[in-house]
Design an enzyme around this catalytic site. Structure first.
Site, PDB file in Angstrom:
ATOM      1  N   ASN A   1     -12.496   5.196  -1.961  1.00 32.46           N
ATOM      2  CA  ASN A   1     -12.606   4.533  -0.661  1.00 32.46           C
ATOM      3  C   ASN A   1     -14.013   4.699  -0.085  1.00 32.46           C
ATOM      4  O   ASN A   1     -14.557   3.784   0.536  1.00 32.46           O
ATOM      5  CB  ASN A   1     -11.588   5.100   0.329  1.00 32.46           C
ATOM      6  CG  ASN A   1     -10.188   4.575   0.065  1.00 32.46           C
ATOM      7  OD1 ASN A   1      -9.989   3.601  -0.663  1.00 32.46           O
ATOM      8  ND2 ASN A   1      -9.203   5.223   0.653  1.00 32.46           N
TER       9      ASN A   1
ATOM     10  N   THR B   1      -6.894   3.538  -1.965  1.00 33.92           N
ATOM     11  CA  THR B   1      -6.626   2.142  -1.620  1.00 33.92           C
ATOM     12  C   THR B   1      -7.645   1.177  -2.213  1.00 33.92           C
ATOM     13  O   THR B   1      -7.278   0.160  -2.807  1.00 33.92           O
ATOM     14  CB  THR B   1      -6.588   1.987  -0.090  1.00 33.92           C
ATOM     15  OG1 THR B   1      -5.557   2.826   0.420  1.00 33.92           O
ATOM     16  CG2 THR B   1      -6.324   0.548   0.305  1.00 33.92           C
TER      17      THR B   1
ATOM     18  N   ASP C   1      -1.270  -0.358  -4.767  1.00 29.52           N
ATOM     19  CA  ASP C   1      -2.611   0.134  -5.078  1.00 29.52           C
ATOM     20  C   ASP C   1      -2.594   1.588  -5.539  1.00 29.52           C
ATOM     21  O   ASP C   1      -3.523   2.055  -6.189  1.00 29.52           O
ATOM     22  CB  ASP C   1      -3.518  -0.012  -3.856  1.00 29.52           C
ATOM     23  CG  ASP C   1      -2.913   0.606  -2.606  1.00 29.52           C
ATOM     24  OD1 ASP C   1      -1.713   0.961  -2.601  1.00 29.52           O
ATOM     25  OD2 ASP C   1      -3.636   0.716  -1.595  1.00 29.52           O
TER      26      ASP C   1
ATOM     27  N   ASP D   1       0.837  -1.207   0.000  1.00 30.42           N
ATOM     28  CA  ASP D   1       0.000   0.000   0.000  1.00 30.42           C
ATOM     29  C   ASP D   1       0.874   1.260   0.000  1.00 30.42           C
ATOM     30  O   ASP D   1       1.714   1.443   0.871  1.00 30.42           O
ATOM     31  CB  ASP D   1      -0.888  -0.031   1.247  1.00 30.42           C
ATOM     32  CG  ASP D   1      -2.157   0.782   1.107  1.00 30.42           C
ATOM     33  OD1 ASP D   1      -2.092   1.884   0.549  1.00 30.42           O
ATOM     34  OD2 ASP D   1      -3.214   0.311   1.580  1.00 30.42           O
TER      35      ASP D   1
ATOM     36  N   LYS E   1      -5.544  -4.151   6.090  1.00 32.81           N
ATOM     37  CA  LYS E   1      -6.811  -3.437   5.933  1.00 32.81           C
ATOM     38  C   LYS E   1      -7.857  -4.387   5.359  1.00 32.81           C
ATOM     39  O   LYS E   1      -7.555  -5.210   4.480  1.00 32.81           O
ATOM     40  CB  LYS E   1      -6.661  -2.248   4.975  1.00 32.81           C
ATOM     41  CG  LYS E   1      -5.678  -1.182   5.411  1.00 32.81           C
ATOM     42  CD  LYS E   1      -5.597  -0.083   4.362  1.00 32.81           C
ATOM     43  CE  LYS E   1      -4.597   0.995   4.745  1.00 32.81           C
ATOM     44  NZ  LYS E   1      -4.492   2.054   3.705  1.00 32.81           N
ATOM     45  N   ASP E   2      -9.100  -4.224   5.779  1.00 32.74           N
ATOM     46  CA  ASP E   2     -10.153  -5.084   5.241  1.00 32.74           C
ATOM     47  C   ASP E   2     -10.316  -4.879   3.742  1.00 32.74           C
ATOM     48  O   ASP E   2     -10.479  -5.830   2.982  1.00 32.74           O
ATOM     49  CB  ASP E   2     -11.478  -4.879   5.975  1.00 32.74           C
ATOM     50  CG  ASP E   2     -11.931  -3.431   6.076  1.00 32.74           C
ATOM     51  OD1 ASP E   2     -11.378  -2.551   5.394  1.00 32.74           O
ATOM     52  OD2 ASP E   2     -12.862  -3.167   6.870  1.00 32.74           O
ATOM     53  N   ARG E   3     -10.274  -3.636   3.295  1.00 34.44           N
ATOM     54  CA  ARG E   3     -10.479  -3.382   1.865  1.00 34.44           C
ATOM     55  C   ARG E   3      -9.358  -3.979   1.012  1.00 34.44           C
ATOM     56  O   ARG E   3      -9.591  -4.375  -0.132  1.00 34.44           O
ATOM     57  CB  ARG E   3     -10.631  -1.893   1.582  1.00 34.44           C
ATOM     58  CG  ARG E   3      -9.506  -0.980   2.040  1.00 34.44           C
ATOM     59  CD  ARG E   3      -9.933   0.474   1.846  1.00 34.44           C
ATOM     60  NE  ARG E   3      -8.936   1.462   2.242  1.00 34.44           N
ATOM     61  CZ  ARG E   3      -8.835   1.998   3.445  1.00 34.44           C
ATOM     62  NH1 ARG E   3      -9.668   1.601   4.403  1.00 34.44           N
ATOM     63  NH2 ARG E   3      -7.922   2.920   3.718  1.00 34.44           N
TER      64      ARG E   3
ATOM     65  N   ASP F   1       1.608   2.621   3.787  1.00 37.11           N
ATOM     66  CA  ASP F   1       0.560   3.633   3.653  1.00 37.11           C
ATOM     67  C   ASP F   1       0.322   4.369   4.963  1.00 37.11           C
ATOM     68  O   ASP F   1       0.243   5.600   4.992  1.00 37.11           O
ATOM     69  CB  ASP F   1      -0.732   2.980   3.185  1.00 37.11           C
ATOM     70  CG  ASP F   1      -1.820   3.997   2.875  1.00 37.11           C
ATOM     71  OD1 ASP F   1      -1.680   4.741   1.897  1.00 37.11           O
ATOM     72  OD2 ASP F   1      -2.814   4.038   3.626  1.00 37.11           O
TER      73      ASP F   1
END
Length: 564
Positions: free
Chosen positions: A111, A90, A350, A51, A172-174, A305
């Site tokens: 996002n 992201t 990303d 990231d 991160k979940d995403r 990130d």
């Protein structure tokens, strides 16, 4: 490896080897499907997203890498990969990597976006939430991949070979959900003080053990990390602050971890170590890469990130992170080697990132600046409402000072058109604004083709535009304008622009025995999925992807030809 030893490894100031191989349960392969797998196909695809790992960071630190990134640099190197769209955030970026589709087709335009139809006070919808599920706290949302409109490579593999495993782990979940997709065998992400998974699922014993070891780290704290000698020139305090916030400094951090400080753990190299540690344990427990059909493991590393947002891209903090990331990846690949797995790796990002303007001003870029309050939706509303004879409250909505903006849906179509026209006129002379495009303009524009570095701003914005979710207009800021109006600890720098410092990312492919090469011409992250699909013999119909297959054979052969 014992819980205690793992905790010590995460606290140490030097890299330690990852967990040794352990016995895994036997795995049943679907015999009829094996005939469709080429004999020379790798049995494990490892897709890594770092990231905010810009092409600029890769180039800046490349000569210092000695671990995993150094290994990947001996493979197929594409230093000018592009997240070609304008919404370089992201969620959109992760959505392109393993779908082979741009945000205009994945539906992941940002996002967060505004959905004025949702039955709740908060109209901003997060890309990886199920907004139909009520939550006691707006931050306590139900994670979901429902907004992703297209399948990922892992889903396509499972459809072709049901025995294939699709596994994802991230900070991160995403990151995990956008790379794994709708059908994921196991998926984990960092949440609060440990790894979590989808609602209705239970944590695996491996995730539980990892969380237990991390709880010990958080309880005890950890010492500062050493500053590599080659980082010394970046060890300089930079003052940040505005009239609205008390001043503070960045640029000299060492990632010392106070007991109980989960926020500091997250914004440190330790988060990547924990993510890789869990990924390695999942390789063992699921016996990834040991079956008759290929598996895929997606690993999204989020620390770069978090550190970039908190301290910028050019300080001692990022320099330490670049060293630790490289060492952690080196240990990960060594662990895979020890397990005798035939694996192929792709590493990309990303999006890129931009340093904080306070430091850029001192380093040859005096025009770098923060976005003005005038770009905030409430300020735009106040500026145009009197001219149009409309109520300023809730007239224009957005999630920040750039990107997609929405007009109050209660207005008649003619009034909405007047608002968009007034905003365009208002911003036409704003020195911080590069372009404003209406939804009608973007919808009428054809999907861009050709080399992404030559795309116009309209084409970049078009690649992010999905009519059912995108705004009524989009604002693109000028180069060097950071869309953080008021910096605060943890938020001094960011990404999201349509410029190459946010769009351009490295794309690195590696497999043992491949002949290395470097191709400096522009490619796209949407080229990754078709390239990997061809590598494992997963033939798909023409037109399945926005991207194209990249030939990873440096000689006269090709990895993009038809597989037997």
């Amino acid at each position: 490896m014992s819980i205690r030893r793992k905790a010590i490894a995460l606290m140490a100031t030097i890299a330690l080897p990852l967990a040794p191989a352990v016995a895994a349960p036997a795995r049943k392969a679907a015999a009829p499907a094996t005939a469709t797998v080429p004999a020379d196909a790798p049995r494990l695809i490892v897709a890594i997203a770092v990231d905010q790992f810009s092409a600029d960071l890769f180039a800046q630190y490349r000569r210092h890498y000695t671990g995993g990134l150094a290994r990947l640099a001996t493979g197929g190197v594409f230093p000018s990969g592009y997240q070609s769209h304008a919404a370089t955030e992201t969620c959109p970026g992760h959505s392109t990597i393993l779908t082979g589709m741009r945000p205009a087709h994945t539906g992941i335009i940002a996002n967060t976006w505004i959905d004025q139809s949702v039955a709740r006070g908060k109209k901003a919808v997060y890309c990886a939430e199920d907004e139909t599920q009520a939550a006691a706290d707006p931050k306590d949302y139900v994670a979901s991949v429902a907004h992703l409109l297209v399948p990922t490579l892992g889903e396509r593999m499972k459809q072709r070979w049901p025995a294939s495993r699709n596994v994802a782990v991230s900070g991160k979940d995403r990151g995990a959900l956008m790379m794994g997709g709708h059908t994921i065998d196991q998926v984990y992400w960092w949440k609060g003080k440990g790894f979590a998974t989808l609602e209705g699922r239970t944590l695996s014993p491996q995730a539980e053990a990892e969380n237990a070891s991390l709880a010990e780290v958080l309880k005890q704290g950890a010492p500062a990390m050493p500053l590599p000698e080659w980082c010394a020139g970046l060890d300089r305090a930079i003052s940040v602050g505005t009239s609205e916030a008390s001043g503070f400094t960045v640029g000299t951090g060492r990632f010392a971890l106070a007991p109980g400080d989960a926020g500091a753990f997250r914004a440190s190299p330790r988060l990547d170590r924990a993510t890789i540690d869990l990924a390695t344990e999942l390789v063992d427990s699921l016996k990834l890469g040991k079956g008759a059909v290929p598996d895929i493991l997606s690993v999204s590393l989020s620390a770069t990130d978090y550190i970039g947002h908190a301290t910028g891209t050019e300080g001692a903090e990022m320099c330490i992170q670049m060293q630790q990331l490289d060492l952690a990846l080196g240990d990960f690949f060594t662990a895979l080697d020890q397990r005798g797995i035939d694996y192929a790796v792709v590493l990309t990002a990303d999006h890129g990132g931009f340093d904080l303007p306070e430091r850029l001003n001192q380093q040859g870029l005096p025009q770098a600046q923060r976005a003005a309050k005038a770009l905030l939706p409430e300020k735009l509303s106040e500026a145009i409402a009197p001219v149009l004879g409309l109520d300023a409250k809730g007239l224009v909505l957005s999630d920040g000072a750039f990107g997609d903006y929405w007009v109050n849906r209660a207005l008649a179509p003619a009034d909405k058109a007047r608002v968009v026209a007034a905003v365009k006129q208002q911003l036409a002379t704003n020195p911080q604004v590069a372009a404003v495009f209406s939804a009608d303009e973007l919808a009428a524009a054809p999907m861009p083709t050709g080399s992404p570095e030559t795309w116009s701003l309209l084409q970049r914005a078009r690649a992010s535009f999905y009519a059912p979710r995108s705004g009524d207009f989009v604002v693109l800021l000028n180069r060097g304008v950071v869309p953080i109006v008021n910096p605060s600890p943890g938020g001094v720098a960011t990404h999201g622009s349509a410029w190459d410092y946010d769009r351009r990312v490295p794309m690195l492919f590696w497999r043992r025995g491949m002949t290395g090469f470097e191709q400096p011409s522009a490619v796209e992250t949407v080229d990754i999925a078709p390239s990997l699909a061809a590598l494992i013999g997963l033939n798909v119909p023409d037109g399945t992807f926005d991207g194209r297959c990249l030939d990873l054979d440096a000689g006269p052969g090709t990895t993009c030809g038809a597989k037997p």
